[in-house]
Structure formats: structure tokens, C-alpha cells
Design an enzyme around this catalytic site. Structure first.
Site, PDB file in Angstrom:
ATOM      1  N   LYS A  45       0.809  -1.190   0.000  1.00  0.00           N
ATOM      2  CA  LYS A  45       0.000   0.000   0.000  1.00  0.00           C
ATOM      3  C   LYS A  45       0.858   1.263   0.000  1.00  0.00           C
ATOM      4  CE  LYS A  45      -2.701  -2.561   3.350  1.00  0.00           C
ATOM      5  NZ  LYS A  45      -3.047  -2.605   4.768  1.00  0.00           N
ATOM      6  N   GLY A  46       2.098   1.139   0.413  1.00  0.00           N
ATOM      7  CA  GLY A  46       2.902   2.313   0.716  1.00  0.00           C
ATOM      8  C   GLY A  46       3.070   3.309  -0.417  1.00  0.00           C
ATOM      9  N   ASP A 102       7.721   3.554  -3.098  1.00  0.00           N
ATOM     10  CA  ASP A 102       7.855   4.596  -2.080  1.00  0.00           C
ATOM     11  C   ASP A 102       9.284   4.666  -1.560  1.00  0.00           C
ATOM     12  OD1 ASP A 102       7.609   2.106  -0.968  1.00  0.00           O
ATOM     13  OD2 ASP A 102       6.157   2.661   0.563  1.00  0.00           O
ATOM     14  N   ASP A 105      15.173   0.064  -0.265  1.00  0.00           N
ATOM     15  CA  ASP A 105      16.034  -0.093   0.907  1.00  0.00           C
ATOM     16  C   ASP A 105      17.054  -1.205   0.617  1.00  0.00           C
ATOM     17  OD1 ASP A 105      16.974   0.098   3.469  1.00  0.00           O
ATOM     18  OD2 ASP A 105      15.266  -0.808   4.425  1.00  0.00           O
ATOM     19  N   VAL A 156      11.659   5.830   8.864  1.00  0.00           N
ATOM     20  CA  VAL A 156      10.788   6.933   8.463  1.00  0.00           C
ATOM     21  C   VAL A 156       9.363   6.448   8.209  1.00  0.00           C
ATOM     22  CG1 VAL A 156      12.631   8.359   7.523  1.00  0.00           C
ATOM     23  CG2 VAL A 156      11.495   6.696   6.043  1.00  0.00           C
ATOM     24  N   ASP A 162       4.517   3.271   6.588  1.00  0.00           N
ATOM     25  CA  ASP A 162       3.833   2.969   7.838  1.00  0.00           C
ATOM     26  C   ASP A 162       4.761   2.333   8.869  1.00  0.00           C
ATOM     27  OD1 ASP A 162       4.030   0.349   6.542  1.00  0.00           O
ATOM     28  OD2 ASP A 162       2.718  -0.316   8.152  1.00  0.00           O
TER      29      ASP A 162
END
Lengths: 191, 120
Positions: A45-46, A102, A105, A156, A162
Site C-alpha cells: 500500500k505504501g 515509495d 532499501d 521513516v 507505515d
């Protein structure tokens, strides 16, 4: 700050900074994908917040679609492997695909998605990520064509990101307080 | 050498719980790994015998990448940093990445662990 924002130690990127960069990215994509009608694919969803803003900053014809994959936090109880829980609604063969993330990483999630998408023979496949946190990168060779911000190794939240399904709605990107991270129930995957 | 390979659900004996969790994350994404597959000599005595070596925790063959997970204890981090620096000097073709305690803790938080899981 009030409510969820009280759990934020520091605002890393303000609403205005994010908005300005999204407009810049949209401009770059509009120029470089002109005449190719890109398909913007995002993972629930991010990245939804970023995708909706980014798509409105692009002034060429485009389409959007979504995928969802299982989260590690759920699967680890069953020694599972990542799996697709919502596939695309459209065919991507021969199309110019831009995977909108989003945050990149470790690159493990993006790597999995790229393998999945590449197998469907798109005409091209690149990544647009709002945030890039390269410090923990395991998969180095990712086709990141558009990058919003490089961020330090902080946890973050906000603007889609989230922690335990909270803070996505914050209009900025902020560093979560250590005291919040210290609460020890399984957390949602940050994606 | 105690090298092991495969998936975390096999009978690999990890030295630390955090290593087992890291292996599970790799398994989740279908990334092949080997556990401590190679020992790199770092120092020899006058007779040519190895007196110090370094065994990175993981090797990811698809990416030709070694990964070392470090502790939250500063004294051990300093020692490992020195070893990694020496390894890079002696074996410049080796690709190694250190995950420091903070990195690894945040990685585990991201993947759904409590904050104490990263302690080793």
C-alpha cells in the site's frame, strides 16, 4: 504537533519539499516517456500516495495498475516465501513499465518485483522511487531511473510509509521516535 | 570450515538468532545464500601460519556479495571494522557489506520483528 505526529522525532521531508520534487519527477518522466504511454505500476500500500501525486504531475498519456505481495511479517510464521496476492489487471507485454516505489532499501522487494515483471516481456522496465536508502542495499544493480530523495538510515514514516499500519496519512516524511519503535509487537512491513 | 548453504529451514546451525532471521528474510525473497562459506586469512606469523582470519557470515552467490552482521556492542564493531578494512586491503576483488547493529535492527523492524530481536 498533535495525534500521530506526536510520535515523530524529526520531519525529514516537508509536504512542500515532497510536492516540489514530485512535480520535478513528473516533468522528467513526461519528457523521457513522451510518445510511449507508460504504465505506472505500484505495490500496495505504501507507494499509493506517491503514485497518485506523481501520476497527476505527468502530462502525457499513461495508465496505472497495482500489485500486492505477501509481507514477510505474516509469512515468517509459516516459513513462507514471498507471493503475489494481487496481480496486475492489465497485460504488460510490449509496454513501457515504470515501477513506482515509495522506498528502495535492501532492494529485495524491488528485485522480486522486477523478476516477476521482466518475465512478462515489457518493452522497457525502470524504477521510480520517492526515497532511496542505499546504506542497506543488498541488490545493487537495480534500474532506478528516477529518485526523489536519498535518505539516511532512519526509520521513516508518513506519505504512505507505515509502522504497524499507522502514520501512512501524515503529509510529510518523518523519523519515528525510538520510544515508539521500542514497543515490541510485530511490525508491519514498511512498503 | 562450517560452511552451510540452503534455506533457513534446513539444519544450518547459526551462531546467533539474528543470523537465522536474516537467512529467513533471504529465503522469503528467494535469494540463495551460504553461511560462513569461506575463511579469509588476515595475518600470518613468521612461519607463515595463519594467526587471524575472518569468516563473513553470509555469501550471496547470485550477487557475489559477502555480508557481515555486526553486534550492537561498540567494542566488537570496532574489531570487525578493522577486520573488514584488512580484508579489503588483502582481497580487493571481494565484495563485502557490513550490516551494523543499527542497520540490522531497523531491517528487522521493517520486516516485522520487535526491537530486541536485533541484539546479538
Amino acid at each position: 504537533m498533535t495525534g500521530a505526529a506526536q510520535d515523530i522525532e524529526e520531519i525529514l521531508l516537508t509536504r512542500d519539499q515532497i510536492a516540489a520534487r514530485v512535480v520535478e519527477l513528473g516533468g522528467e518522466i513526461s519528457r523521457e516517456y513522451a510518445g510511449r504511454a507508460p504504465l505506472l505500476i505500484s505495490v500496495l500500500k505504501g507507494a499509493v500516495y506517491f503514485l497518485t501525486d506523481l501520476s497527476r504531475a505527468i502530462d502525457i498519456p499513461l495508465a496505472v495498475d497495482f500489485m500486492a505481495i505477501s509481507s514477510y511479517s505474516t509469512a515468517r510464521a509459516q516459513s513462507g516465501v514471498v507471493r503475489l496476492i494481487k496481480d496486475l489487471d492489465v497485460e504488460i507485454t510490449g509496454r513501457h513499465v515504470l515501477l513506482v516505489e515509495d522506498i528502495i532499501d535492501t532492494g529485495l522487494t524491488a528485485g522480486y518485483l522486477l523478476r516477476l515483471l521482466q518475465a512478462r516481456s515489457p518493452a522497457s522496465l525502470q524504477i521510480c522511487t520517492l526515497l532511496d536508502r542505499p546504506r542497506r542495499r543488498i541488490l545493487e544493480a537495480l534500474p532506478i531511473a528516477y529518485r526523489g530523495f536519498e535518505i539516511p538510515d532512519r526509520f521513516v514514516v508518513g506519505y504512505g510509509l507505515d509502522y504497524r499500519e499507522r502514520y501512512r496519512h501524515l503529509p510529510f516524511i518523518g523519523v519515528l521516535r525510538e520510544t515508539v519503535l521500542g514497543e515490541a509487537e510485530p511490525a508491519a512491513e514498511q512498503q | 570450515m562450517k560452511a552451510s548453504r540452503g534455506s533457513a529451514t534446513d539444519t544450518v546451525r547459526f551462531a546467533h538468532r539474528s543470523e537465522a532471521e536474516f537467512a529467513k528474510i533471504l529465503d522469503f525473497y528467494g535469494i540463495r545464500w551460504e553461511y560462513e562459506p569461506r575463511s579469509f586469512p588476515l595475518e600470518w606469523d613468521d612461519g607463515g601460519r595463519v594467526i587471524e582470519s575472518f569468516n563473513p557470515d553470509f555469501y550471496l552467490p547470485e550477487f557475489d556479495l559477502y555480508i557481515e552482521l555486526t553486534t550492537l556492542k561498540q567494542s566488537l564493531v570496532t574489531r570487525k571494522n578493522r577486520k573488514v578494512r584488512r580484508l579489503r586491503e588483502l582481497y580487493p576483488g571481494i565484495n563485502i557489506k557490513i550490516f551494523y547493529g543499527r542497520d540490522f535492527r531497523q531491517l528487522l523492524l521493517k520486516y516485522g520483528f520487535g526491537s530486541t530481536a536485533a541484539a546479538r
